[in-house]
Design a protein around this motif. Structure first.
Motif, PDB file in Angstrom:
ATOM      1  N   LYS A   1       0.864  -1.188   0.000  1.00  0.00           N
ATOM      2  CA  LYS A   1       0.000   0.000   0.000  1.00  0.00           C
ATOM      3  C   LYS A   1       0.896   1.232   0.000  1.00  0.00           C
ATOM      4  O   LYS A   1       1.900   1.286   0.714  1.00  0.00           O
ATOM      5  CB  LYS A   1      -0.891   0.034   1.247  1.00  0.00           C
ATOM      6  CG  LYS A   1      -1.735  -1.198   1.447  1.00  0.00           C
ATOM      7  CD  LYS A   1      -2.925  -1.188   0.548  1.00  0.00           C
ATOM      8  CE  LYS A   1      -3.802  -2.382   0.897  1.00  0.00           C
ATOM      9  NZ  LYS A   1      -4.931  -2.523   0.081  1.00  0.00           N
ATOM     10  N   LYS A   2       0.503   2.220  -0.785  1.00  0.00           N
ATOM     11  CA  LYS A   2       1.254   3.476  -0.837  1.00  0.00           C
ATOM     12  C   LYS A   2       0.531   4.513   0.013  1.00  0.00           C
ATOM     13  O   LYS A   2      -0.692   4.566   0.053  1.00  0.00           O
ATOM     14  CB  LYS A   2       1.367   3.987  -2.270  1.00  0.00           C
ATOM     15  CG  LYS A   2       2.059   3.019  -3.227  1.00  0.00           C
ATOM     16  CD  LYS A   2       3.549   3.106  -3.137  1.00  0.00           C
ATOM     17  CE  LYS A   2       4.270   2.085  -3.962  1.00  0.00           C
ATOM     18  NZ  LYS A   2       4.295   2.295  -5.374  1.00  0.00           N
TER      19      LYS A   2
ATOM     20  N   ILE B   1       4.127   0.464   2.152  1.00  0.00           N
ATOM     21  CA  ILE B   1       3.937  -0.376   3.339  1.00  0.00           C
ATOM     22  C   ILE B   1       3.541  -1.769   2.871  1.00  0.00           C
ATOM     23  O   ILE B   1       2.491  -1.954   2.261  1.00  0.00           O
ATOM     24  CB  ILE B   1       2.850   0.214   4.258  1.00  0.00           C
ATOM     25  CG1 ILE B   1       3.193   1.660   4.618  1.00  0.00           C
ATOM     26  CG2 ILE B   1       2.674  -0.656   5.500  1.00  0.00           C
ATOM     27  CD1 ILE B   1       2.043   2.431   5.245  1.00  0.00           C
ATOM     28  N   ARG B   2       4.404  -2.730   3.156  1.00  0.00           N
ATOM     29  CA  ARG B   2       4.136  -4.126   2.798  1.00  0.00           C
ATOM     30  C   ARG B   2       3.624  -4.840   4.035  1.00  0.00           C
ATOM     31  O   ARG B   2       4.195  -4.687   5.121  1.00  0.00           O
ATOM     32  CB  ARG B   2       5.442  -4.769   2.310  1.00  0.00           C
ATOM     33  CG  ARG B   2       5.277  -6.117   1.677  1.00  0.00           C
ATOM     34  CD  ARG B   2       6.543  -6.543   0.948  1.00  0.00           C
ATOM     35  NE  ARG B   2       7.729  -6.518   1.789  1.00  0.00           N
ATOM     36  CZ  ARG B   2       8.213  -7.584   2.412  1.00  0.00           C
ATOM     37  NH1 ARG B   2       7.635  -8.740   2.311  1.00  0.00           N
ATOM     38  NH2 ARG B   2       9.312  -7.476   3.139  1.00  0.00           N
ATOM     39  N   PRO B   3       2.543  -5.609   3.927  1.00  0.00           N
ATOM     40  CA  PRO B   3       2.011  -6.308   5.105  1.00  0.00           C
ATOM     41  C   PRO B   3       3.028  -7.283   5.692  1.00  0.00           C
ATOM     42  O   PRO B   3       3.816  -7.893   4.966  1.00  0.00           O
ATOM     43  CB  PRO B   3       0.801  -7.069   4.559  1.00  0.00           C
ATOM     44  CG  PRO B   3       0.456  -6.405   3.285  1.00  0.00           C
ATOM     45  CD  PRO B   3       1.736  -5.848   2.728  1.00  0.00           C
ATOM     46  N   PHE B   4       2.989  -7.423   7.007  1.00  0.00           N
ATOM     47  CA  PHE B   4       3.844  -8.385   7.685  1.00  0.00           C
ATOM     48  C   PHE B   4       3.383  -9.796   7.338  1.00  0.00           C
ATOM     49  O   PHE B   4       2.183 -10.032   7.183  1.00  0.00           O
ATOM     50  CB  PHE B   4       3.751  -8.232   9.209  1.00  0.00           C
ATOM     51  CG  PHE B   4       4.118  -6.874   9.759  1.00  0.00           C
ATOM     52  CD1 PHE B   4       5.119  -6.104   9.202  1.00  0.00           C
ATOM     53  CD2 PHE B   4       3.452  -6.374  10.867  1.00  0.00           C
ATOM     54  CE1 PHE B   4       5.452  -4.864   9.730  1.00  0.00           C
ATOM     55  CE2 PHE B   4       3.774  -5.141  11.408  1.00  0.00           C
ATOM     56  CZ  PHE B   4       4.778  -4.390  10.838  1.00  0.00           C
ATOM     57  N   PRO B   5       4.306 -10.767   7.268  1.00  0.00           N
ATOM     58  CA  PRO B   5       3.879 -12.165   7.138  1.00  0.00           C
ATOM     59  C   PRO B   5       3.085 -12.563   8.392  1.00  0.00           C
ATOM     60  O   PRO B   5       3.227 -11.955   9.453  1.00  0.00           O
ATOM     61  CB  PRO B   5       5.189 -12.947   7.049  1.00  0.00           C
ATOM     62  CG  PRO B   5       6.257 -11.946   6.776  1.00  0.00           C
ATOM     63  CD  PRO B   5       5.756 -10.625   7.270  1.00  0.00           C
ATOM     64  N   ALA B   6       2.273 -13.601   8.270  1.00  0.00           N
ATOM     65  CA  ALA B   6       1.327 -13.983   9.326  1.00  0.00           C
ATOM     66  C   ALA B   6       1.970 -14.154  10.708  1.00  0.00           C
ATOM     67  O   ALA B   6       1.497 -13.562  11.684  1.00  0.00           O
ATOM     68  CB  ALA B   6       0.590 -15.258   8.921  1.00  0.00           C
TER      69      ALA B   6
ATOM     70  N   GLN C   1      12.156  -3.629   6.894  1.00  0.00           N
ATOM     71  CA  GLN C   1      11.933  -4.738   5.962  1.00  0.00           C
ATOM     72  C   GLN C   1      10.551  -4.643   5.315  1.00  0.00           C
ATOM     73  O   GLN C   1      10.302  -5.270   4.285  1.00  0.00           O
ATOM     74  CB  GLN C   1      12.054  -6.076   6.684  1.00  0.00           C
ATOM     75  CG  GLN C   1      13.456  -6.402   7.113  1.00  0.00           C
ATOM     76  CD  GLN C   1      13.540  -7.780   7.744  1.00  0.00           C
ATOM     77  OE1 GLN C   1      12.544  -8.442   8.002  1.00  0.00           O
ATOM     78  NE2 GLN C   1      14.754  -8.224   8.001  1.00  0.00           N
ATOM     79  N   TYR C   2       9.646  -3.872   5.924  1.00  0.00           N
ATOM     80  CA  TYR C   2       8.272  -3.793   5.440  1.00  0.00           C
ATOM     81  C   TYR C   2       7.818  -2.385   5.090  1.00  0.00           C
ATOM     82  O   TYR C   2       6.732  -2.208   4.555  1.00  0.00           O
ATOM     83  CB  TYR C   2       7.317  -4.398   6.484  1.00  0.00           C
ATOM     84  CG  TYR C   2       7.710  -5.817   6.795  1.00  0.00           C
ATOM     85  CD1 TYR C   2       7.397  -6.852   5.923  1.00  0.00           C
ATOM     86  CD2 TYR C   2       8.441  -6.115   7.932  1.00  0.00           C
ATOM     87  CE1 TYR C   2       7.785  -8.150   6.183  1.00  0.00           C
ATOM     88  CE2 TYR C   2       8.842  -7.418   8.197  1.00  0.00           C
ATOM     89  CZ  TYR C   2       8.511  -8.427   7.321  1.00  0.00           C
ATOM     90  OH  TYR C   2       8.920  -9.714   7.571  1.00  0.00           O
ATOM     91  N   VAL C   3       8.626  -1.384   5.404  1.00  0.00           N
ATOM     92  CA  VAL C   3       8.265   0.005   5.113  1.00  0.00           C
ATOM     93  C   VAL C   3       9.441   0.658   4.386  1.00  0.00           C
ATOM     94  O   VAL C   3      10.576   0.604   4.849  1.00  0.00           O
ATOM     95  CB  VAL C   3       7.946   0.802   6.398  1.00  0.00           C
ATOM     96  CG1 VAL C   3       7.502   2.221   6.049  1.00  0.00           C
ATOM     97  CG2 VAL C   3       6.895   0.096   7.231  1.00  0.00           C
ATOM     98  N   SER C   4       9.132   1.269   3.242  1.00  0.00           N
ATOM     99  CA  SER C   4      10.161   1.996   2.508  1.00  0.00           C
ATOM    100  C   SER C   4       9.634   3.386   2.170  1.00  0.00           C
ATOM    101  O   SER C   4       8.436   3.664   2.301  1.00  0.00           O
ATOM    102  CB  SER C   4      10.580   1.233   1.247  1.00  0.00           C
ATOM    103  OG  SER C   4       9.471   0.958   0.440  1.00  0.00           O
TER     104      SER C   4
END
Length: 175
Positions: free
Chosen positions: A11-12, A22-27, A98-101
């Protein structure tokens, strides 16, 4: 059958002069972060709610006296339960590079949102940093549209709670 996790839908989020991806965290990571966050969020929310005075509960929520008094009391009580170390821990959990750039607005030059980038972008803008943390939380935990595998009874109960909340907020909001 073998399913390979591909990282979910990124998601941007535009804020100021930057775009955050923002990339979702793995479960399993998501569960760990949520477990740690609940130790931060639940007492803080309890402190904020505990700041509401019983005599203000019958007041119209649009009344300036209610808003000013309730917010001031809630923030005062929240301050008693949320210290800087706890807030910093919540930031570390959510602002995982690792999940936010981040990239300058209208570019594709994304880099991990590491501590240096956080300091460069958010020094003197802590409220904006908290707003980003809220967005990261929403991407990872606030999407109830993905409850398709939740048993029907639980989905129905959640739907009724949502409907009740919406009805209550409509009767309490100014016309």
């Amino acid at each position: 059958m073998s399913i390979i996790y591909r990282g979910g839908e990124t998601k941007k989020y535009d804020q100021g002069d930057y775009t955050f991806a923002i990339r979702p965290f793995p479960a399993f990571h998501s569960m760990k972060v949520l477990g740690d966050l609940q130790k931060v969020v639940v007492p803080a929310l309890g402190g904020a709610v505990g700041g509401l005075k019983p005599e203000s509960l019958d007041m119209d929520t649009s009344d300036v006296k209610f808003i000013g008094g309730a917010v001031a009391d809630a923030l005062n009580n929240l301050a008693k339960t949320l210290d800087g170390e706890t807030l910093e821990r919540a930031a570390e959990l959510l602002l995982d590079p690792q999940y936010v750039s981040v990239a300058p607005l209208h570019t594709k030059d994304f880099q991990p949102l590491d501590e240096g980038a956080v300091n460069e972008i958010f020094s003197g803008r802590i409220i904006d940093l908290i707003a980003l943390m809220v967005q990261i939380f929403k991407v990872n935990y606030a999407d109830f549209s993905k409850l398709s595998s939740v048993p029907t009874g639980v989905r129905k109960a959640l739907g009724e709670i949502k409907s009740s909340f919406l009805a209550s907020s409509q009767t309490n909001s100014p016309a």
